[in-house]
Design an enzyme around this catalytic site. Structure first.
Site: not given
Ligand code: BJW
Length: 253
Positions: A108, A124
């Site tokens: 974001v 997102h």
């Molecule tokens: C490096 C590095 C370097 C370090 N170089 N790498 C199906 C199954 C189960 C659950 C669900 C499903 N479908 C939907 C869900 C529910 C939910 C979900 O996924 N829950 C899970 C936790 C299980 N999803 C949702 O609710 C989504 N909505 C949806 O699907 O609507 C329909 C629906 C709803 C409800 C039920 C069913 C369907 C919406 C998800 C929105 C996520 N929003 C966030 C917050 C956004 C605003 C904010 O930033 O505050 O998005 S949560 C957070 O996680 C944020 C991120 O974009 C997202 C992903 O995180 P990311 O980017 O992977 O970061 P990290 O910190 O986890 O990882 C960093 C990585 O970088 C690590 O691997 C490091 O090793 C690496 N790294 N340095 C390269 N230099």
């Protein structure tokens, strides 16, 4: 590792449609904490997964908007790093070769756009757009912190502003989902860069791409939820690995 980078570079040079899914790790070298690392110092007592919910905003809008404004200001002061720049250059080069690259970012922070990536879907939302809870109208706040939290809406007397980001349980923007769907149908190379691949729907896209015959690649210093699924796992920081992938692509043209 060198052989794997070489192989991915060659694939890029031949690809017709590349899909790249990025996460917070891509911006780590721009000094933006990853999502699951944001809660340090000032914010150590909070849990990011709990703050990023409509429920948290409903019960404590002051804390939630203060946290997002703190992150917004951090992003405004950050610069794109070599990982962002390499992805933008790869997109340009693939375009010159008659192909295309679709970048689906979970971030974001706006840094891919600032780096020059063009075909970007912000899955997102964006920290740089805030919207009125009453009217849904959006505004782009200036470079200063808000004066009060939650910020009052300029559009409705009884409205507040919330960040136009997607919280858990909320739907992703329709346009971004459509772009992702179209891209995943037709891609021949899929890269997952800097994401833990824990959050859906994007966490599941590697399976779709793979089922449709795309070669799959991960770039991450750590193992992730999809490491076992990909054809190539490039271990390292995106700011170091992606420029090398770009060089390998250019060398194989
Ligand atoms: C490096 C590095 C370097 C370090 N170089 N790498 C199906 C199954 C189960 C659950 C669900 C499903 N479908 C939907 C869900 C529910 C939910 C979900 O996924 N829950 C899970 C936790 C299980 N999803 C949702 O609710 C989504 N909505 C949806 O699907 O609507 C329909 C629906 C709803 C409800 C039920 C069913 C369907 C919406 C998800 C929105 C996520 N929003 C966030 C917050 C956004 C605003 C904010 O930033 O505050 O998005 S949560 C957070 O996680 C944020 C991120 O974009 C997202 C992903 O995180 P990311 O980017 O992977 O970061 P990290 O910190 O986890 O990882 C960093 C990585 O970088 C690590 O691997 C490091 O090793 C690496 N790294 N340095 C390269 N230099």
């Amino acid at each position: 590792m060198d052989d794997a980078i070489q192989a991915v570079g060659e694939r890029l040079a031949q690809a017709r449609h590349v899909v790249v899914v990025t996460g917070a790790g891509v911006s780590a070298e721009s000094h933006i904490p990853t999502f699951r690392d944001t809660m340090h110092g000032l914010w150590a007592e909070f849990d990011a997964e709990k703050l990023a919910t409509p429920e948290a905003f409903a019960t404590d809008p002051e804390t939630v908007t203060r946290w997002y404004d703190w992150r917004r200001l951090g992003c405004l002061h950050a610069e794109p790093n070599p990982g962002h720049l390499a992805l933008a250059e790869i997109e340009r080069r693939i375009g010159d070769l008659g192909g295309k690259l679709t970048l689906l970012t979970q971030n974001v922070d706006g840094l891919h756009l600032r780096a020059g990536s063009r075909r970007v879907a912000e899955l997102h939302g964006s920290l740089h757009r805030w919207r009125c809870t009453k009217t849904g109208k959006e505004t782009r706040p200036g470079p200063e912190a808000f004066e009060t939290y939650p910020p009052p809406s300029p559009f409705a007397e009884d409205g507040m502003l919330r960040p136009s980001v997607v919280w858990f349980g909320e739907m992703l923007p329709e346009q971004a989902l459509r772009a992702a769907d179209e891209a995943l149908w037709s891609c021949d190379l899929f890269l997952s860069v800097g994401t833990s691949s824990l959050v859906h729907p994007s966490a599941g896209w590697v399976h779709l791409a793979s089922a449709r015959g795309a070669v799959t690649v991960e770039v991450n210093p750590e193992e992730t939820a999809i490491t076992g699924e990909v054809d190539w796992a490039l271990r390292g920081k995106s700011g170091e690995v992606m420029p090398r992938v770009l060089d390998a692509m250019l060398a194989s043209l």
